[in-house]
Write a protein that holds these residues in place. Sequence first.
Motif, short mmCIF file in Angstrom:
data_model
loop_
_atom_site.label_atom_id
_atom_site.label_comp_id
_atom_site.label_asym_id
_atom_site.label_seq_id
_atom_site.Cartn_x
_atom_site.Cartn_y
_atom_site.Cartn_z
N SER A 1 0.85 -1.19 0.00
CA SER A 1 0.00 0.00 0.00
C SER A 1 0.89 1.25 0.00
O SER A 1 2.08 1.17 0.29
N GLU A 2 0.27 2.38 -0.29
CA GLU A 2 1.00 3.65 -0.22
C GLU A 2 1.48 3.86 1.21
O GLU A 2 0.80 3.48 2.18
N ASP A 3 2.67 4.47 1.34
CA ASP A 3 3.33 4.74 2.63
C ASP A 3 4.01 3.51 3.23
O ASP A 3 4.63 3.60 4.29
N ASP A 4 3.92 2.35 2.58
CA ASP A 4 4.71 1.20 3.02
C ASP A 4 6.15 1.39 2.59
O ASP A 4 6.43 2.12 1.63
N TYR A 5 7.07 0.74 3.28
CA TYR A 5 8.49 0.76 2.90
C TYR A 5 8.81 -0.55 2.19
O TYR A 5 8.53 -1.63 2.72
N VAL A 6 9.40 -0.46 1.01
CA VAL A 6 9.79 -1.66 0.26
C VAL A 6 11.28 -1.59 -0.05
O VAL A 6 11.78 -0.57 -0.55
N ARG A 7 11.97 -2.68 0.24
CA ARG A 7 13.42 -2.75 0.01
C ARG A 7 13.70 -3.86 -1.01
O ARG A 7 13.23 -4.99 -0.85
N SER A 8 14.45 -3.52 -2.06
CA SER A 8 14.77 -4.51 -3.08
C SER A 8 15.96 -4.03 -3.91
O SER A 8 16.34 -2.86 -3.85
N THR A 9 16.53 -4.94 -4.69
CA THR A 9 17.62 -4.56 -5.58
C THR A 9 17.05 -3.87 -6.82
O THR A 9 15.92 -4.13 -7.23
N THR A 10 17.84 -2.99 -7.41
CA THR A 10 17.40 -2.27 -8.60
C THR A 10 18.61 -1.85 -9.42
O THR A 10 19.75 -1.88 -8.93
N ILE A 11 18.35 -1.45 -10.64
CA ILE A 11 19.42 -0.94 -11.52
C ILE A 11 19.32 0.58 -11.57
O ILE A 11 18.23 1.13 -11.79
N ARG A 12 20.42 1.28 -11.34
CA ARG A 12 20.43 2.74 -11.35
C ARG A 12 21.48 3.24 -12.33
O ARG A 12 22.61 2.73 -12.36
N CYS B 1 -7.79 0.40 -0.66
CA CYS B 1 -8.19 1.81 -0.55
C CYS B 1 -7.04 2.65 0.01
O CYS B 1 -6.37 2.26 0.97
N ASN B 2 -6.78 3.80 -0.61
CA ASN B 2 -5.68 4.66 -0.16
C ASN B 2 -5.95 5.29 1.20
O ASN B 2 -5.02 5.65 1.92
N ASP B 3 -7.23 5.44 1.54
CA ASP B 3 -7.60 6.01 2.84
C ASP B 3 -7.45 4.93 3.91
O ASP B 3 -8.20 3.95 3.95
N VAL B 4 -6.47 5.11 4.81
CA VAL B 4 -6.16 4.10 5.82
C VAL B 4 -7.36 3.84 6.72
O VAL B 4 -7.66 2.70 7.09
N ASN B 5 -8.10 4.90 7.08
CA ASN B 5 -9.25 4.75 7.98
C ASN B 5 -10.35 3.92 7.34
O ASN B 5 -10.99 3.10 8.00
N VAL B 6 -10.58 4.14 6.03
CA VAL B 6 -11.61 3.36 5.31
C VAL B 6 -11.19 1.89 5.25
O VAL B 6 -12.00 0.99 5.47
N ARG B 7 -9.92 1.67 4.96
CA ARG B 7 -9.40 0.29 4.93
C ARG B 7 -9.61 -0.37 6.28
O ARG B 7 -10.04 -1.53 6.36
N LYS B 8 -9.32 0.35 7.37
CA LYS B 8 -9.49 -0.20 8.72
C LYS B 8 -10.95 -0.56 8.99
O LYS B 8 -11.23 -1.53 9.69
#
Length: 391
Positions: A34-45, A320-327
């Motif tokens: 979801s939006e505002d989650d932290y995701v860590r992975s390898t990537t090409i830059r 849903c982007n709205d955290v409260n609605v998801r809850k």
Amino acid sequence: MKLIAKNVDKGMQGSVALVPEEPEDMWHAYNLISEDDYVRSTTIRKVQNETATGSSSSSRVRTTLTICVESIDFDTQACVLRLKGRNREENQYVKMGAYHTLDLELNRKFELTKREWDTIALERVDMACDVTQNADLGAVIMQEGLAHVCLITSSMTLVRSKIDMNIPRKRKNNAKGHEVGLTKFYEAVLQSILRHINFDVVKCVLIASPGFVKDQFFEYLNQQAVKTDNKVLLENRSKFLLVHASSGFKHSLKEVLQDPAVQSKLSDTKAASEVKALEQFYQILQTEPARAFYGKNHVVKAAEALAIETLLISDNLFRCNDVNVRKEYVKLVEDVRDAGGEVKIFSSMHISGQQLAQLSGIAAILRFPMPELEDEDETEDNDTQDSDSDN
């Protein structure tokens, strides 16, 4: 999906590390992130390098980034999940706060951290990592000159191949041309089945068509299996089930899955249970309308009265982007379960889930009638009419 690590504490905070192994795993990842989650992975830059003489050159380097997700795009054809966000960890190639796009792909590990995990997200992790949840149903929806070879998993309907061929019409002076065209078409469908359907996993393959197309194709399949001594086809002939469909288009799959003969054959698959639940809802809606309701307001009020026997809800609502609605939706699911009700979470990528979306994505079958909810509809309609007449 392979679970590498799971560190979620009692306060529902922490992270999981996962490796998507199948195309459907990318769909699970799409539902998890979801939006505002932290995701860590390898990537090409792409990195600019400056030499001692002042000239510059660019090179591509592989690095590991952690981004705070701001947008999510799921490319179902390429089976890639694109996450855009700002870098949140020190990195020699990417400045803190700089935008970057992470491409999550098959067999590439990623770590997902949420500020707060909920029961639906944790269930999704468990379901994705359960090896028994793989695609166990194949389907060939066909008519003369058109066929769709599909895989139906616990969460989605995947069209693996579309065969569209021009077959000459059957005329007295061109009967041979028609037969040759039909044979080429049947051979193309047969090769697609062999290429896309894993008989070690699939429990049943539906062959559906209007008229006798399915019967003629199945006869061709058997002839070719014997002629070429194809052990895969010969050993799995019992897995094929011939049923009627109104056309060779994908939407005909809905009616095929509703066929009683198909449902009895697939009684242990999630896809069939979803279709059955939706059929039951429509039936009760017609015969006992005070026991079947859809729309958030009505369903929530029924849950408050501990009246819900079966809750039908689309996984779309949990994105849903709205955290409260998801809850609110997560709480609704938990409340129904706590009251002894059954919850069926429909996939929006599945035929039955798309049908549920037309009913606002949420519906409920009640244990007992609640005519007062019907009365509320009438009251709201009268209030609307009164306000309109005042204007």
